[in-house]
Each structure stands twice: as structure tokens, then as C-alpha cells.
Design a protein around this motif. Structure first.
Motif, PDB file in Angstrom:
ATOM      1  N   THR A  29      10.798  10.051   9.315  1.00 32.66           N
ATOM      2  CA  THR A  29      12.082   9.734   9.917  1.00 32.66           C
ATOM      3  C   THR A  29      11.909   8.453  10.719  1.00 32.66           C
ATOM      4  O   THR A  29      10.790   8.118  11.129  1.00 32.66           O
ATOM      5  N   ASP A  30      13.004   7.758  10.948  1.00 38.10           N
ATOM      6  CA  ASP A  30      12.924   6.553  11.763  1.00 38.10           C
ATOM      7  C   ASP A  30      12.385   6.889  13.150  1.00 38.10           C
ATOM      8  O   ASP A  30      11.578   6.147  13.695  1.00 38.10           O
ATOM      9  N   ARG A  31      12.810   7.997  13.713  1.00 41.91           N
ATOM     10  CA  ARG A  31      12.365   8.377  15.059  1.00 41.91           C
ATOM     11  C   ARG A  31      10.852   8.615  15.090  1.00 41.91           C
ATOM     12  O   ARG A  31      10.156   8.092  15.953  1.00 41.91           O
ATOM     13  N   ALA A  32      10.347   9.392  14.146  1.00 44.28           N
ATOM     14  CA  ALA A  32       8.902   9.674  14.117  1.00 44.28           C
ATOM     15  C   ALA A  32       8.106   8.393  13.878  1.00 44.28           C
ATOM     16  O   ALA A  32       7.053   8.181  14.491  1.00 44.28           O
ATOM     17  N   ASN A  33       8.608   7.527  13.003  1.00 46.21           N
ATOM     18  CA  ASN A  33       7.925   6.248  12.763  1.00 46.21           C
ATOM     19  C   ASN A  33       7.878   5.415  14.039  1.00 46.21           C
ATOM     20  O   ASN A  33       6.858   4.790  14.348  1.00 46.21           O
ATOM     21  N   ASN A  34       8.972   5.390  14.773  1.00 47.03           N
ATOM     22  CA  ASN A  34       9.011   4.660  16.035  1.00 47.03           C
ATOM     23  C   ASN A  34       8.094   5.300  17.069  1.00 47.03           C
ATOM     24  O   ASN A  34       7.418   4.613  17.827  1.00 47.03           O
ATOM     25  N   GLN A  35       8.051   6.624  17.090  1.00 41.16           N
ATOM     26  CA  GLN A  35       7.188   7.314  18.055  1.00 41.16           C
ATOM     27  C   GLN A  35       5.716   6.992  17.814  1.00 41.16           C
ATOM     28  O   GLN A  35       4.982   6.716  18.764  1.00 41.16           O
ATOM     29  N   ILE A  36       5.288   7.033  16.563  1.00 42.57           N
ATOM     30  CA  ILE A  36       3.874   6.752  16.295  1.00 42.57           C
ATOM     31  C   ILE A  36       3.572   5.279  16.544  1.00 42.57           C
ATOM     32  O   ILE A  36       2.490   4.938  17.042  1.00 42.57           O
ATOM     33  N   ALA A  37       4.517   4.394  16.268  1.00 40.46           N
ATOM     34  CA  ALA A  37       4.313   2.968  16.574  1.00 40.46           C
ATOM     35  C   ALA A  37       4.194   2.763  18.072  1.00 40.46           C
ATOM     36  O   ALA A  37       3.325   2.017  18.548  1.00 40.46           O
TER      37      ALA A  37
END
Length: 163
Positions: free
Chosen positions: A109-117
Motif C-alpha cells: 500500500t502507499d501508506r506501508a511503502n511510505n512508512q518503511i521509507a
């Protein structure tokens, strides 16, 4: 649990509510996120309480579900700390395993991708951050980064650092 945090309910009462909640709904990870937030030093915990809770909860769940839970808790602790959470208390390798397990089970998800970044940036892992910024493109999440300037600074940092 949100009301308990706001009203300053005691640790015993909050733990009891948490325990009854996970007894009723063991996979309801929001309960874990709320309790981890409650035991942050800025509220009612001591340094190390939240990270110890994350580890114990993830270890109890075990395997991929435990790593997924660890990622979810870490994303809350690290982002709600407004940059003040001591990331060294959390296991970066386990956070990454949790992200991978979550992505495998549910997709990205965009949110999970942003969180890991965001967490890669906090851990100064330019390689992981760079990879995630490529995936994110221009789909930055305000709830993770707070503003576009911070997102851009982190992305520029990742692109400017070799691993």
C-alpha cells in the motif's frame, strides 16, 4: 483505550482492557498500537517500555504474524515520537521482515511503502530508503511525513548517499 489515554487511566486498568480486547479479538492489531502508544514515555510509560511491549507481543505471535505486528507497532512508535523515539530500541531487520511479510500477505500500500521509507530514513539506511522512494514516486503520505518538504528532504538524502 483512546479515552483511557486521554483521561489518564492507570496502567493496571489499561492493561486489563488491552488483555480483554486481545482475548476477544486476538488479531485486532489496533489494540496493540493503542497500548504501545500508551506506554510511550511521553504518556504513561518509561523509556524502553514500548519497544519491550512490541518485542514481547511479536514474539508471542511468532513467525510472519509476529513480524507483521512488530512492523505495525514500530511504524506507530517511530512516527508518533515526532522524531524523538529512540529508533535504536527497535530491531530494524525485524521491521523490514514485518514489512515484507505484510506485503506478501496483503500486497503493498502507499501508506506501508511510505512508512518503511520513513523508517529507513530514521535508521539511515539509504539503500532501503532509495528503493522505497522509487516505489513511492510522488505518492507521499501526509500522515507519515507531515509535509512535502520533509518528504523531499528525506528522498534527496537517500538519493545522495551510497550504501
Amino acid at each position: 483505550m483512546i479515552v483511557g489515554l486521554a483521561q489518564g487511566w492507570g496502567a493496571g486498568r489499561m492493561k486489563d482492557i488491552f488483555d480483554r480486547g486481545i482475548q476477544s479479538k486476538p488479531g485486532y492489531f489496533y489494540l496493540y498500537l493503542q497500548y504501545a502508544n500508551y506506554v510511550l514515555p511521553k504518556w504513561y510509560g518509561k523509556p524502553g517500555d514500548a519497544s519491550a511491549f512490541a518485542k514481547a507481543s511479536a514474539d508471542h505471535a511468532g513467525g510472519d504474524p509476529g513480524d507483521e505486528l512488530y512492523f505495525r507497532i514500530a511504524s506507530v512508535l517511530i512516527s508518533r515520537g515526532n522524531g524523538n523515539f529512540p529508533v535504536h530500541e527497535m530491531d530494524w531487520a525485524r521491521i523490514q521482515r514485518g514489512y515484507q511479510a505484510l506485503s506478501t500477505e496483503f500486497g503493498t500500500t502507499d501508506r506501508a511503502n511510505n512508512q518503511i521509507a520513513y523508517m529507513a530514513y530514521k535508521y539511515r539506511d539509504a539503500a532501503v530508503a532509495r528503493q522505497q522512494f522509487e516505489v513511492i514516486g510522488d505518492r507521499w503520505a501526509r500522515g507519515v511525513w507531515r509535509d512535502r518538504q520533509f518528504f523531499d528532504r528525506a528522498r534527496d538524502w537517500a538519493q545522495g548517499h551510497e550504501s
